[in-house]
Design a protein around this motif. Structure first.
Motif, PDB file in Angstrom:
ATOM      1  N   ARG A  77       1.749  -2.156 -11.816  1.00 25.60           N
ATOM      2  CA  ARG A  77       0.922  -1.279 -10.997  1.00 25.60           C
ATOM      3  C   ARG A  77      -0.556  -1.659 -11.073  1.00 25.60           C
ATOM      4  O   ARG A  77      -1.278  -1.637 -10.064  1.00 25.60           O
ATOM      5  CB  ARG A  77       1.139   0.177 -11.426  1.00 25.60           C
ATOM      6  CG  ARG A  77       0.190   1.204 -10.857  1.00 25.60           C
ATOM      7  CD  ARG A  77       0.011   1.122  -9.357  1.00 25.60           C
ATOM      8  NE  ARG A  77       1.255   1.332  -8.622  1.00 25.60           N
ATOM      9  CZ  ARG A  77       1.348   1.199  -7.305  1.00 25.60           C
ATOM     10  NH1 ARG A  77       0.302   0.835  -6.585  1.00 25.60           N
ATOM     11  NH2 ARG A  77       2.507   1.400  -6.695  1.00 25.60           N
ATOM     12  N   LYS A  78      -1.042  -2.042 -12.269  1.00 25.10           N
ATOM     13  CA  LYS A  78      -2.449  -2.430 -12.394  1.00 25.10           C
ATOM     14  C   LYS A  78      -2.751  -3.667 -11.557  1.00 25.10           C
ATOM     15  O   LYS A  78      -3.784  -3.734 -10.874  1.00 25.10           O
ATOM     16  CB  LYS A  78      -2.786  -2.706 -13.864  1.00 25.10           C
ATOM     17  CG  LYS A  78      -2.765  -1.489 -14.772  1.00 25.10           C
ATOM     18  CD  LYS A  78      -3.119  -1.861 -16.193  1.00 25.10           C
ATOM     19  CE  LYS A  78      -2.041  -2.774 -16.810  1.00 25.10           C
ATOM     20  NZ  LYS A  78      -2.328  -3.081 -18.229  1.00 25.10           N
ATOM     21  N   ASP A  98     -10.508  -6.497  -0.042  1.00 19.73           N
ATOM     22  CA  ASP A  98     -10.638  -6.036   1.342  1.00 19.73           C
ATOM     23  C   ASP A  98     -11.166  -7.160   2.232  1.00 19.73           C
ATOM     24  O   ASP A  98     -12.347  -7.208   2.569  1.00 19.73           O
ATOM     25  CB  ASP A  98     -11.558  -4.814   1.406  1.00 19.73           C
ATOM     26  CG  ASP A  98     -11.663  -4.236   2.804  1.00 19.73           C
ATOM     27  OD1 ASP A  98     -10.742  -4.494   3.611  1.00 19.73           O
ATOM     28  OD2 ASP A  98     -12.649  -3.540   3.093  1.00 19.73           O
ATOM     29  N   ASP A 114       6.006   1.948 -10.575  1.00 25.39           N
ATOM     30  CA  ASP A 114       5.239   1.436 -11.714  1.00 25.39           C
ATOM     31  C   ASP A 114       5.181  -0.089 -11.674  1.00 25.39           C
ATOM     32  O   ASP A 114       4.289  -0.699 -12.246  1.00 25.39           O
ATOM     33  CB  ASP A 114       5.880   1.892 -13.020  1.00 25.39           C
ATOM     34  CG  ASP A 114       5.948   3.407 -13.129  1.00 25.39           C
ATOM     35  OD1 ASP A 114       4.877   4.033 -13.161  1.00 25.39           O
ATOM     36  OD2 ASP A 114       7.066   3.959 -13.156  1.00 25.39           O
ATOM     37  N   ASN A 168      -4.535  -4.915  -4.068  1.00 23.30           N
ATOM     38  CA  ASN A 168      -4.788  -4.077  -2.891  1.00 23.30           C
ATOM     39  C   ASN A 168      -6.276  -3.798  -2.682  1.00 23.30           C
ATOM     40  O   ASN A 168      -6.701  -3.470  -1.571  1.00 23.30           O
ATOM     41  CB  ASN A 168      -4.036  -2.756  -3.006  1.00 23.30           C
ATOM     42  CG  ASN A 168      -2.548  -2.909  -2.739  1.00 23.30           C
ATOM     43  OD1 ASN A 168      -2.114  -3.846  -2.082  1.00 23.30           O
ATOM     44  ND2 ASN A 168      -1.756  -1.978  -3.261  1.00 23.30           N
ATOM     45  N   SER A 169      -7.065  -3.915  -3.743  1.00 25.56           N
ATOM     46  CA  SER A 169      -8.496  -3.617  -3.626  1.00 25.56           C
ATOM     47  C   SER A 169      -9.270  -4.736  -2.931  1.00 25.56           C
ATOM     48  O   SER A 169     -10.427  -4.538  -2.548  1.00 25.56           O
ATOM     49  CB  SER A 169      -9.103  -3.371  -5.011  1.00 25.56           C
ATOM     50  OG  SER A 169      -9.138  -4.576  -5.775  1.00 25.56           O
ATOM     51  N   LYS A 192       0.822  -1.212   0.000  1.00 22.09           N
ATOM     52  CA  LYS A 192       0.000   0.000   0.000  1.00 22.09           C
ATOM     53  C   LYS A 192       0.857   1.264   0.000  1.00 22.09           C
ATOM     54  O   LYS A 192       0.398   2.322  -0.430  1.00 22.09           O
ATOM     55  CB  LYS A 192      -0.943  -0.029   1.200  1.00 22.09           C
ATOM     56  CG  LYS A 192      -2.049  -1.072   1.048  1.00 22.09           C
ATOM     57  CD  LYS A 192      -3.014  -1.059   2.212  1.00 22.09           C
ATOM     58  CE  LYS A 192      -4.117  -2.110   1.998  1.00 22.09           C
ATOM     59  NZ  LYS A 192      -5.076  -2.164   3.118  1.00 22.09           N
ATOM     60  N   THR A 194      -6.451 -12.359  -9.869  1.00 15.68           N
ATOM     61  CA  THR A 194      -6.658 -11.120 -10.625  1.00 15.68           C
ATOM     62  C   THR A 194      -6.681 -11.356 -12.131  1.00 15.68           C
ATOM     63  O   THR A 194      -7.270 -10.574 -12.872  1.00 15.68           O
ATOM     64  CB  THR A 194      -5.569 -10.085 -10.289  1.00 15.68           C
ATOM     65  OG1 THR A 194      -4.283 -10.599 -10.659  1.00 15.68           O
ATOM     66  CG2 THR A 194      -5.576  -9.748  -8.796  1.00 15.68           C
ATOM     67  N   MET A 208      -1.069  -4.682  -8.974  1.00 12.44           N
ATOM     68  CA  MET A 208      -0.909  -4.318  -7.572  1.00 12.44           C
ATOM     69  C   MET A 208      -2.154  -3.623  -7.043  1.00 12.44           C
ATOM     70  O   MET A 208      -2.626  -3.907  -5.935  1.00 12.44           O
ATOM     71  CB  MET A 208       0.305  -3.398  -7.412  1.00 12.44           C
ATOM     72  CG  MET A 208       0.679  -3.076  -5.978  1.00 12.44           C
ATOM     73  SD  MET A 208       1.601  -4.401  -5.151  1.00 12.44           S
ATOM     74  CE  MET A 208       0.284  -5.448  -4.506  1.00 12.44           C
ATOM     75  N   ASP A 209      -2.704  -2.711  -7.832  1.00 11.65           N
ATOM     76  CA  ASP A 209      -3.919  -2.003  -7.417  1.00 11.65           C
ATOM     77  C   ASP A 209      -5.090  -2.962  -7.269  1.00 11.65           C
ATOM     78  O   ASP A 209      -5.904  -2.837  -6.342  1.00 11.65           O
ATOM     79  CB  ASP A 209      -4.263  -0.902  -8.421  1.00 11.65           C
ATOM     80  CG  ASP A 209      -3.282   0.262  -8.364  1.00 11.65           C
ATOM     81  OD1 ASP A 209      -2.545   0.382  -7.368  1.00 11.65           O
ATOM     82  OD2 ASP A 209      -3.246   1.053  -9.332  1.00 11.65           O
ATOM     83  N   ALA A 210      -5.184  -3.937  -8.178  1.00 12.03           N
ATOM     84  CA  ALA A 210      -6.265  -4.919  -8.095  1.00 12.03           C
ATOM     85  C   ALA A 210      -6.101  -5.781  -6.850  1.00 12.03           C
ATOM     86  O   ALA A 210      -7.077  -6.090  -6.148  1.00 12.03           O
ATOM     87  CB  ALA A 210      -6.279  -5.794  -9.346  1.00 12.03           C
ATOM     88  N   SER A 245       5.114   3.068  -4.372  1.00  8.17           N
ATOM     89  CA  SER A 245       4.649   4.036  -5.371  1.00  8.17           C
ATOM     90  C   SER A 245       5.165   3.749  -6.772  1.00  8.17           C
ATOM     91  O   SER A 245       4.940   4.539  -7.689  1.00  8.17           O
ATOM     92  CB  SER A 245       5.087   5.448  -4.956  1.00  8.17           C
ATOM     93  OG  SER A 245       6.504   5.515  -4.847  1.00  8.17           O
TER      94      SER A 245
END
Length: 306
Positions: A161-162, A171, A88, A168-169, A83, A184, A164-166, A86
């Motif tokens: 990054r895509k 929950d 790429d 991290n989403s 989280k 993912t 990673m964001d998925a 930062s």
């Protein structure tokens, strides 16, 4: 492009400075065109790990540090680092030098060529025989739930990054890193390697933690245990019906199916044991539902040095 390296730390005194030096060497000699950062997450270490991290930070502004109030576990440390990263692309790597840092340029190259997740998987591990056997059995079972997992499993991985964001989403409290990442569905590349024997310190990843991780994988990544319960119930009911028919048949022939109480006791013990196992599995699911309802965080941060 910026590369973030996330390193979970728990009682890794002596290895942190060497890991930091090796990363700097690889980037300066083989990837000077890339910006990078190193996010160390101290998972409540009681040795000199945090001091060693802060010493590395004092000499290198690219080093970041997060500290927990206590030990929350490797997965929680990884989540905190993910989280905060930062870059790429984000690379998860161990702090004990068992994952070959020299593979990072190859991982980055595969990422630049279109791989959204680059997994370095263990083909062999220079660990004690018992650790190798238990790992082989555990991943054999986990692959029944998540067939995409390589036979030796993985922790050393690069994520776009895509991806990673998925990741991290998602929950939920109990996370299974390998299953959640593969779920993912992003393009995945694989690099085989031999996991090196730990040279510095002693592994804190004991049998209890391994078992908990195995449970997270089986219970959270699939419905395999529920299907097993259903199958076991059907098989037990079928065998019970066959046995009942044999008793009726023997009664018509004027024979008794048994001479004493032993067969009854055996059936009671077998069926009773099966019921207890089923209740245990259901109890695990109920407990996890309770944990989700309580909504406690996966970790508590004491300090950030960013």
């Amino acid at each position: 492009m910026k590369i973030s390296l996330v390193i979970a730390v728990y009682h890794n005194e002596g290895a942190i400075s060497k890991t930091h030096e090796k990363i700097r060497e690889v980037f300066s000699s083989q990837m000077p065109e890339h910006e990078y950062e190193i996010v160390f997450v101290d998972d409540g270490s009681k040795d000199g790990s945090l001091k060693e991290i802060l010493e590395a930070r004092s000499s290198d502004s690219r080093v970041k540090a997060i500290t927990f109030t206590r030990n929350f576990g490797q997965m929680s440390a990884m989540l905190a680092g993910f989280k905060e990263a930062s870059g790429d692309a984000i690379i998860n790597i161990s702090a004990d030098l068992q994952d070959p840092i020299d593979l990072i340029p190859q991982m980055v190259e595969k990422w630049k060529n279109g791989g959204e997740i680059v997994i370095c998987f263990r083909t062999h591990r220079e660990d004690p025989l018992l650790a190798q056997v238990t790992s082989h059995l555990a991943y054999g079972l986990l692959r029944m739930a998540v067939p995409q997992i390589p036979p030796g499993g993985f922790d050393f991985v690069l994520m776009d990054r895509k991806a990673m964001d998925a990741f991290n989403s998602i929950d939920v409290r109990h996370r299974f890193f390998q299953g959640d990442l593969l779920w993912t569905g992003y393009r995945t590349c694989f690099i085989p390697y031999v996991r090196q024997k730990r040279r510095i310190g002693k592994s804190q990843y004991n049998l209890r933690k391994k078992f908990n991780n195995f449970l997270d994988g089986v219970l959270d990544a699939s419905y395999l245990p529920i299907r097993f319960i259903s199958l076991a119930g059907i098989v037990t009911s079928g065998l019970g019906l066959l046995y009942a028919l044999s008793i009726v048949y023997s009664w018509f022939l004027g024979k008794t199916p048994f001479n004493g109480w032993a067969p009854i006791m055996i059936l009671i013990l077998l069926v009773g044991g099966l019921i207890m196992v089923m209740l245990g599995v259901i109890g695990e699911y109920v407990w996890r539902i309770n944990e989700e309802v309580r909504k406690r965080p996966n970790y508590v941060v004491r300090d950030k040095f960013l």
